[in-house]
Design a protein around this motif. Sequence first.
Motif, PDB file in Angstrom:
ATOM      1  N   LEU A  83       2.367  67.159  35.366  1.00 56.36           N
ATOM      2  CA  LEU A  83       3.303  66.503  34.449  1.00 56.36           C
ATOM      3  C   LEU A  83       3.029  65.004  34.365  1.00 56.36           C
ATOM      4  O   LEU A  83       3.022  64.424  33.272  1.00 56.36           O
ATOM      5  CB  LEU A  83       4.749  66.737  34.900  1.00 56.36           C
ATOM      6  CG  LEU A  83       5.288  68.148  34.763  1.00 56.36           C
ATOM      7  CD1 LEU A  83       6.682  68.241  35.383  1.00 56.36           C
ATOM      8  CD2 LEU A  83       5.303  68.594  33.309  1.00 56.36           C
ATOM      9  N   ALA A  84       2.791  64.373  35.502  1.00 55.95           N
ATOM     10  CA  ALA A  84       2.508  62.931  35.517  1.00 55.95           C
ATOM     11  C   ALA A  84       1.213  62.633  34.765  1.00 55.95           C
ATOM     12  O   ALA A  84       1.144  61.668  33.993  1.00 55.95           O
ATOM     13  CB  ALA A  84       2.423  62.427  36.953  1.00 55.95           C
ATOM     14  N   SER A  85       0.209  63.469  34.950  1.00 58.84           N
ATOM     15  CA  SER A  85      -1.056  63.283  34.247  1.00 58.84           C
ATOM     16  C   SER A  85      -0.856  63.415  32.739  1.00 58.84           C
ATOM     17  O   SER A  85      -1.373  62.603  31.963  1.00 58.84           O
ATOM     18  CB  SER A  85      -2.077  64.299  34.746  1.00 58.84           C
ATOM     19  OG  SER A  85      -3.278  64.193  34.029  1.00 58.84           O
ATOM     20  N   PHE A  86      -0.099  64.418  32.329  1.00 60.95           N
ATOM     21  CA  PHE A  86       0.204  64.612  30.910  1.00 60.95           C
ATOM     22  C   PHE A  86       0.889  63.373  30.342  1.00 60.95           C
ATOM     23  O   PHE A  86       0.507  62.864  29.289  1.00 60.95           O
ATOM     24  CB  PHE A  86       1.107  65.839  30.745  1.00 60.95           C
ATOM     25  CG  PHE A  86       1.576  66.074  29.345  1.00 60.95           C
ATOM     26  CD1 PHE A  86       0.810  66.799  28.448  1.00 60.95           C
ATOM     27  CD2 PHE A  86       2.801  65.575  28.914  1.00 60.95           C
ATOM     28  CE1 PHE A  86       1.244  67.019  27.147  1.00 60.95           C
ATOM     29  CE2 PHE A  86       3.253  65.792  27.617  1.00 60.95           C
ATOM     30  CZ  PHE A  86       2.465  66.516  26.733  1.00 60.95           C
ATOM     31  N   ALA A  87       1.883  62.865  31.045  1.00 59.29           N
ATOM     32  CA  ALA A  87       2.624  61.691  30.578  1.00 59.29           C
ATOM     33  C   ALA A  87       1.716  60.473  30.466  1.00 59.29           C
ATOM     34  O   ALA A  87       1.789  59.722  29.490  1.00 59.29           O
ATOM     35  CB  ALA A  87       3.801  61.402  31.507  1.00 59.29           C
ATOM     36  N   GLY A 106       0.541  58.277  27.165  1.00 55.86           N
ATOM     37  CA  GLY A 106       1.124  56.940  27.116  1.00 55.86           C
ATOM     38  C   GLY A 106       2.644  56.953  27.134  1.00 55.86           C
ATOM     39  O   GLY A 106       3.286  56.078  26.535  1.00 55.86           O
ATOM     40  N   LEU A 107       3.241  57.897  27.842  1.00 58.08           N
ATOM     41  CA  LEU A 107       4.695  58.031  27.858  1.00 58.08           C
ATOM     42  C   LEU A 107       5.368  57.147  28.905  1.00 58.08           C
ATOM     43  O   LEU A 107       6.594  57.057  28.933  1.00 58.08           O
ATOM     44  CB  LEU A 107       5.088  59.497  28.094  1.00 58.08           C
ATOM     45  CG  LEU A 107       4.495  60.516  27.110  1.00 58.08           C
ATOM     46  CD1 LEU A 107       4.957  61.923  27.471  1.00 58.08           C
ATOM     47  CD2 LEU A 107       4.844  60.163  25.681  1.00 58.08           C
ATOM     48  N   SER A 114       9.052  56.212  32.559  1.00 56.28           N
ATOM     49  CA  SER A 114      10.290  56.858  32.106  1.00 56.28           C
ATOM     50  C   SER A 114       9.966  58.216  31.472  1.00 56.28           C
ATOM     51  O   SER A 114      10.749  59.159  31.584  1.00 56.28           O
ATOM     52  CB  SER A 114      11.042  55.972  31.118  1.00 56.28           C
ATOM     53  OG  SER A 114      10.275  55.738  29.954  1.00 56.28           O
ATOM     54  N   GLY A 115       8.794  58.328  30.852  1.00 55.68           N
ATOM     55  CA  GLY A 115       8.358  59.604  30.304  1.00 55.68           C
ATOM     56  C   GLY A 115       8.075  60.620  31.390  1.00 55.68           C
ATOM     57  O   GLY A 115       8.421  61.793  31.261  1.00 55.68           O
ATOM     58  N   VAL A 116       7.445  60.165  32.476  1.00 56.37           N
ATOM     59  CA  VAL A 116       7.197  61.045  33.624  1.00 56.37           C
ATOM     60  C   VAL A 116       8.527  61.578  34.146  1.00 56.37           C
ATOM     61  O   VAL A 116       8.680  62.776  34.391  1.00 56.37           O
ATOM     62  CB  VAL A 116       6.430  60.316  34.749  1.00 56.37           C
ATOM     63  CG1 VAL A 116       6.320  61.182  35.988  1.00 56.37           C
ATOM     64  CG2 VAL A 116       5.052  59.869  34.276  1.00 56.37           C
ATOM     65  N   GLN A 117       9.489  60.693  34.297  1.00 48.96           N
ATOM     66  CA  GLN A 117      10.793  61.113  34.821  1.00 48.96           C
ATOM     67  C   GLN A 117      11.485  62.078  33.867  1.00 48.96           C
ATOM     68  O   GLN A 117      12.105  63.049  34.304  1.00 48.96           O
ATOM     69  CB  GLN A 117      11.691  59.910  35.101  1.00 48.96           C
ATOM     70  CG  GLN A 117      12.935  60.260  35.888  1.00 48.96           C
ATOM     71  CD  GLN A 117      12.602  60.928  37.213  1.00 48.96           C
ATOM     72  OE1 GLN A 117      11.816  60.420  38.010  1.00 48.96           O
ATOM     73  NE2 GLN A 117      13.193  62.090  37.463  1.00 48.96           N
ATOM     74  N   VAL A 174      -0.560  71.778  29.715  1.00 54.32           N
ATOM     75  CA  VAL A 174      -0.215  71.328  31.065  1.00 54.32           C
ATOM     76  C   VAL A 174      -0.562  72.407  32.085  1.00 54.32           C
ATOM     77  O   VAL A 174      -1.126  72.110  33.140  1.00 54.32           O
ATOM     78  CB  VAL A 174       1.272  70.923  31.150  1.00 54.32           C
ATOM     79  CG1 VAL A 174       1.681  70.642  32.580  1.00 54.32           C
ATOM     80  CG2 VAL A 174       1.519  69.696  30.287  1.00 54.32           C
ATOM     81  N   ALA A 175      -0.272  73.655  31.778  1.00 52.71           N
ATOM     82  CA  ALA A 175      -0.581  74.750  32.703  1.00 52.71           C
ATOM     83  C   ALA A 175      -2.080  74.827  32.988  1.00 52.71           C
ATOM     84  O   ALA A 175      -2.495  75.132  34.107  1.00 52.71           O
ATOM     85  CB  ALA A 175      -0.075  76.065  32.134  1.00 52.71           C
TER      86      ALA A 175
END
Length: 120
Positions: free
Chosen positions: A25-29, A33-34, A37-40, A76-77
């Motif tokens: 999820l963190a890598s995706f964000a 460029g999220l 706050s996007g990661v959270q 993501v999967a």
Amino acid sequence: MTEPLVIFDLDDTLIDYAQAADRALASFAHQRGLGESGVQFLRDVNAGTLTVHEAWQLIGEHFLLPESADELARSVAATLPDHAVAFEGAVEGLNSLREAGWRTALLSNGSPSVQLTKVR
């Protein structure tokens, strides 16, 4: 006499699946460029009670992403195996069992291609 056999599940027994999912999820964000706050936001949505489809539908709408919910979830999967890390001592424990004469096996309900990537 036959060798003793021990069978392990892979996810959340030998591999820290929760940590791999969080890293994915963190890598995706970060790729999108999220920001932090996007990661959270991704963590919060995925920790809720929504289905996978509902969660990624909400994420896509929130960030105005062009992909469908299913495409986002699959993207993501697909990266999860790249983020998989064995629990501390797991590899050493397996090696010790083998050295002591035990046969080891994995039993999993996960996709064979994904699970084999994690094992490698």
